[in-house]
Scaffold this motif. Sequence first.
Motif, PDB file in Angstrom:
ATOM      1  N   PHE A 121      13.406 -32.481  49.031  1.00 15.12           N
ATOM      2  CA  PHE A 121      14.133 -32.092  50.240  1.00 15.12           C
ATOM      3  C   PHE A 121      15.053 -33.220  50.691  1.00 15.12           C
ATOM      4  O   PHE A 121      14.701 -34.404  50.613  1.00 15.12           O
ATOM      5  CB  PHE A 121      13.158 -31.784  51.383  1.00 15.12           C
ATOM      6  N   GLN A 125      19.646 -30.334  51.490  1.00 16.82           N
ATOM      7  CA  GLN A 125      18.886 -29.384  50.685  1.00 16.82           C
ATOM      8  C   GLN A 125      17.577 -29.075  51.414  1.00 16.82           C
ATOM      9  O   GLN A 125      16.610 -29.805  51.331  1.00 16.82           O
ATOM     10  CB  GLN A 125      18.584 -29.945  49.288  1.00 16.82           C
ATOM     11  N   ILE A 128      13.430 -25.048  48.824  1.00 17.21           N
ATOM     12  CA  ILE A 128      13.046 -25.097  47.423  1.00 17.21           C
ATOM     13  C   ILE A 128      12.294 -23.813  47.085  1.00 17.21           C
ATOM     14  O   ILE A 128      11.778 -23.135  47.977  1.00 17.21           O
ATOM     15  CB  ILE A 128      12.156 -26.327  47.084  1.00 17.21           C
ATOM     16  N   LYS A 175       7.502 -29.858  40.377  1.00 12.26           N
ATOM     17  CA  LYS A 175       8.841 -30.436  40.316  1.00 12.26           C
ATOM     18  C   LYS A 175       9.026 -31.225  39.021  1.00 12.26           C
ATOM     19  O   LYS A 175      10.073 -31.122  38.358  1.00 12.26           O
ATOM     20  CB  LYS A 175       9.077 -31.339  41.523  1.00 12.26           C
ATOM     21  N   SER A 181      12.872 -24.902  41.872  1.00  9.93           N
ATOM     22  CA  SER A 181      14.330 -24.796  41.872  1.00  9.93           C
ATOM     23  C   SER A 181      14.851 -25.014  43.287  1.00  9.93           C
ATOM     24  O   SER A 181      14.090 -25.009  44.262  1.00  9.93           O
ATOM     25  CB  SER A 181      14.773 -23.425  41.343  1.00  9.93           C
ATOM     26  N   PHE A 182      16.150 -25.197  43.403  1.00 14.28           N
ATOM     27  CA  PHE A 182      16.767 -25.538  44.673  1.00 14.28           C
ATOM     28  C   PHE A 182      17.869 -24.528  44.994  1.00 14.28           C
ATOM     29  O   PHE A 182      19.015 -24.710  44.563  1.00 14.28           O
ATOM     30  CB  PHE A 182      17.322 -26.956  44.624  1.00 14.28           C
TER      31      PHE A 182
END
Length: 308
Positions: A121, A125, A128, A175, A181-182
């Motif tokens: 994070f 962003q 997730i 991760k 994923s983002f």
Amino acid sequence: MFNVINTKIDLCKSSMERYIHFYNVNRDVELTLIQTGYQKPYPYSSIVPSIRDHFLLHFICSGQGYYYLQNSTYSLNQNDCFLIYPHEITFYKPAGGKQLEYYWLGFSGSRAADFISALGFTHSQHVINYNDPEISVLLSNILDAAFQYQDDALSRELYINSLIQKLFFIMLGQKKLNRISFPPSTPKDNTDFLGQGQYKNKIVSIITLLIQTSYHQDIRIESIADNMHLNRSYLSALFKQETGKSMKQYLQNYRITQAENLLTSTSLPVYEISYAVGFQDPMYFSRLFKSTLGITPSQYRNKYAGHP
């Protein structure tokens, strides 16, 4: 050394949601639970833009929705986890015709930011996507433990922290295996929507927006500072400096304005209008209305709307 603090607790156990929120907890530790809960999927309108003083994660179990920040919007889907940073104005809601089911987890402490950063994070962003079913099991266990140890601060700190750290460990493992994923955000200016454009101070903006969207509910001015974890005297002075009114005056004036609209646009009885704008005592409402505008609600209606 463990310090015992008298903890104020807000909790709910209903057919649609369960949550528990710990106030004035010991934050002079690496990690401490502030709140946790579970929301079943159902349409609601009570969530308004707000601000917190701790990290808050939401884990979407099912449904679709949107997450709004000042300069971007995210689409939310199953297995998305979105982060609300401390002192950040945000808003989230179900997508049109959809409903959201989710867990949430709020925490603070000296290592909290490190754990958040390790998961990927950042301030650019906030979402997730994960796919490990054990995460939901752990979140359920954390919620159960929070209720079980609500009156035992030491056990809560020792046991629940171990569960939260296990949760982060699993997510960090995902991760490393590239199983997280983002999802991208859509650039969008949401400042007016979130209230930041109304007043320069974002805390004051949130309070005024809360009043404007929840004036018909039982808003207790004394609880606003507690919920925002801010000193009441400081918050009152800040609000009056920015708006020129006390929070009580602002709330009363806004309710009176909404009552004016109802008096001229509907034929509802005065006592029903009183309840509709948040006053529980119609006689008090009438007295306040007259002291504010110089005429009674009935006189106002006769003068401006012609209703009998």
